[in-house]
Scaffold this motif. Structure first.
Motif, short mmCIF file in Angstrom:
data_model
loop_
_atom_site.label_atom_id
_atom_site.label_comp_id
_atom_site.label_asym_id
_atom_site.label_seq_id
_atom_site.Cartn_x
_atom_site.Cartn_y
_atom_site.Cartn_z
N ALA A 138 0.85 -1.19 0.00
CA ALA A 138 0.00 0.00 0.00
C ALA A 138 0.89 1.24 0.00
N LEU A 139 0.48 2.23 -0.77
CA LEU A 139 1.20 3.49 -0.78
C LEU A 139 0.70 4.35 0.37
N GLY A 140 1.59 4.68 1.30
CA GLY A 140 1.24 5.56 2.40
C GLY A 140 1.30 7.01 1.95
N THR A 141 0.17 7.71 2.05
CA THR A 141 0.07 9.06 1.48
C THR A 141 0.00 10.14 2.55
N LEU A 142 0.47 9.85 3.76
CA LEU A 142 0.36 10.79 4.87
C LEU A 142 0.85 12.20 4.53
N PRO A 143 2.01 12.39 3.85
CA PRO A 143 2.51 13.75 3.64
C PRO A 143 1.93 14.47 2.44
N PHE A 144 1.09 13.80 1.65
CA PHE A 144 0.60 14.41 0.42
C PHE A 144 -0.28 15.62 0.75
N GLY A 145 0.02 16.73 0.09
CA GLY A 145 -0.75 17.94 0.32
C GLY A 145 -0.25 18.78 1.48
N SER A 146 0.76 18.29 2.20
CA SER A 146 1.33 19.07 3.31
C SER A 146 2.84 19.20 3.07
N SER A 147 3.64 18.27 3.59
CA SER A 147 5.09 18.37 3.36
C SER A 147 5.49 17.94 1.95
N VAL A 148 4.63 17.22 1.25
CA VAL A 148 4.83 16.90 -0.17
C VAL A 148 3.75 17.64 -0.95
N TYR A 207 -4.61 13.30 8.18
CA TYR A 207 -3.30 13.55 7.55
C TYR A 207 -3.29 14.87 6.82
N ALA A 208 -2.33 15.74 7.10
CA ALA A 208 -1.40 15.62 8.23
C ALA A 208 -1.54 16.90 9.04
N PHE A 209 -2.42 16.86 10.05
CA PHE A 209 -2.82 18.07 10.77
C PHE A 209 -1.67 18.76 11.49
N TRP A 210 -0.57 18.05 11.72
CA TRP A 210 0.54 18.60 12.51
C TRP A 210 1.62 19.25 11.63
N VAL A 211 1.44 19.28 10.31
CA VAL A 211 2.45 19.79 9.40
C VAL A 211 2.03 21.13 8.81
N ASN A 212 2.90 22.12 8.91
CA ASN A 212 2.71 23.41 8.22
C ASN A 212 1.36 24.07 8.50
N GLY A 260 -7.00 16.22 6.35
CA GLY A 260 -7.81 16.14 5.14
C GLY A 260 -7.06 16.53 3.89
N GLU A 261 -5.85 17.09 4.03
CA GLU A 261 -5.09 17.52 2.86
C GLU A 261 -4.72 16.33 1.97
N SER A 292 8.29 10.03 -0.43
CA SER A 292 8.33 11.44 -0.82
C SER A 292 9.13 11.64 -2.10
N ARG A 293 9.73 10.55 -2.61
CA ARG A 293 10.53 10.61 -3.84
C ARG A 293 10.19 9.43 -4.74
N ILE A 294 10.31 9.64 -6.06
CA ILE A 294 10.01 8.60 -7.04
C ILE A 294 10.88 7.37 -6.81
N ALA A 295 12.14 7.58 -6.48
CA ALA A 295 13.05 6.45 -6.27
C ALA A 295 12.55 5.54 -5.15
N GLN A 296 11.91 6.12 -4.16
CA GLN A 296 11.38 5.31 -3.05
C GLN A 296 10.21 4.44 -3.52
N VAL A 297 9.39 4.98 -4.39
CA VAL A 297 8.29 4.18 -4.96
C VAL A 297 8.86 3.01 -5.75
N GLU A 298 9.84 3.29 -6.59
CA GLU A 298 10.42 2.24 -7.43
C GLU A 298 11.12 1.18 -6.60
N GLU A 299 11.81 1.60 -5.56
CA GLU A 299 12.48 0.64 -4.68
C GLU A 299 11.47 -0.27 -4.00
N ALA A 300 10.41 0.32 -3.45
CA ALA A 300 9.40 -0.47 -2.75
C ALA A 300 8.72 -1.45 -3.69
#
Length: 311
Positions: A9-19, A45-50, A55-56, A282-290
């Motif tokens: 599963a792709l964890g999307t916690l930072p999407f819309g905040s730190s990413v 996700y992720a109410f504590w960022v920025n 809901g982001e 947070s990076r494409i290389a991480q997706v490809e590695e996983a």
């Protein structure tokens, strides 16, 4: 959509905040190009960022699905119960799991996601201020209405999971469980990085083996980059069992011509019971590695060495 038996599963916690949105779209595109289908998010996700409020991540996924027109090819997983009730607040002021709150939370998630249903809807954290049968009934009702395909529970005591499943009776019940887990194991006497995290235990594994309708998802599968950057591994993992475990991991990774992260994911994917790892990126290389870990198969000898190390 059915969840594949052996998948990530792709964890999307930072999407819309730190990413940001553009980077999030690129990560989602690459994940699906490589055959990924399962997206894990939450209304918190992720109410504590920025200075965000939660809901982001859902909103970014919703806009991406609308642009790509691919909702029906995805397994969409989201959670409720941990979102704070106002800006600047924390988990101590979370929305909880009252019946009205659960329904409103899902309606809000569906609006942000731009869909009429989620495939898995989760109770994110325990809420012992609400009668358990009230929460169980609220989730069952949403599944009966077709707004939630299947139901899940994360970070709950095992006895609470069993009691909730029993209370559901013949109605839809929790069949997906989500907890923290990885190859390295923490000490029980030191706190995990977040007070909300609940680690997989032997009792939980025993329960999942006995209940054949359950699926165990695991977050922090790669210790937030800890296998690549050992200096970031939390203090709870600093004990005599860790060095021999890391040595065994490096040995098997070398034999497989794989990275440490890929070897950890392969170990999780083919464990007994098998896990569904959630990998945050947070990076494409991480997706490809996983996603590359799905091609790996551990031999019986390799698994035995990994299991025995540090015991």
């Amino acid at each position: 959509m059915t969840i594949p038996q052996r998948t990530i599963a792709l964890g999307t916690l930072p999407f819309g905040s730190s990413v940001d949105e553009a980077a999030s779209f690129a990560l989602l595109d690459r994940f699906t190009e490589l055959g990924g289908t399962v997206l894990d998010t939450a209304n918190a996700y992720a109410f504590w960022v920025n200075g965000t409020t939660g809901g982001e991540s859902e909103a970014v996924i919703g806009r991406w699905m609308a642009e790509r027109g691919n909702r029906d090819s995805l397994v969409l997983s989201t959670k409720c119960g941990a979102r704070p009730t106002g800006p600047g607040l924390d988990l101590e002021a979370s929305e909880g799991l009252g019946a009205k709150t659960v329904r409103a939370a899902l309606e809000d998630s569906l609006r942000r996601l731009g869909t009429d249903r989620v495939d898995v809807f989760w109770a994110h954290l325990e809420d012992r201020s609400v009668p358990l049968d009230e929460t169980v009934g609220a989730f069952a009702e949403l599944a009966e209405e077709g707004k939630a395909g299947e139901l899940g529970v994360s970070n709950h005591a095992v006895w609470r999971v069993e009691r909730a499943r029993a209370l559901a009776g013949d109605r839809p019940r929790y069949t997906h469980l989500q907890y923290r887990h990885s190859y390295l194991q923490p000490r029980a006497d030191l706190a995990l990085p977040s007070s909300a995290h609940v680690h997989v235990t032997d009792d939980l594994l025993d329960y999942v083996r006995a209940e054949d309708d359950t699926r165990l998802w695991v977050y922090s599968a790669l210790l937030s980059g800890g296998y690549s950057r050992p200096e970031t591994v939390p203090a709870a993992y600093d004990h005599p069992g860790t060095p021999p475990r890391l040595a065994a991991l490096a040995e098997v990774a070398g034999e497989l011509d794989a990275t440490l992260n890929q070897t950890v994911l392969a170990w999780l994917l083919d464990a007994e019971p098998g896990f569904l790892p959630i990998v945050g990126v947070s990076r494409i290389a991480q997706v490809e590695e996983a996603m590359g870990s799905l091609e790996l198969v551990l031999s019986e000898d390799q698994r035995a060495r990994l299991d025995a190390a540090g015991r």
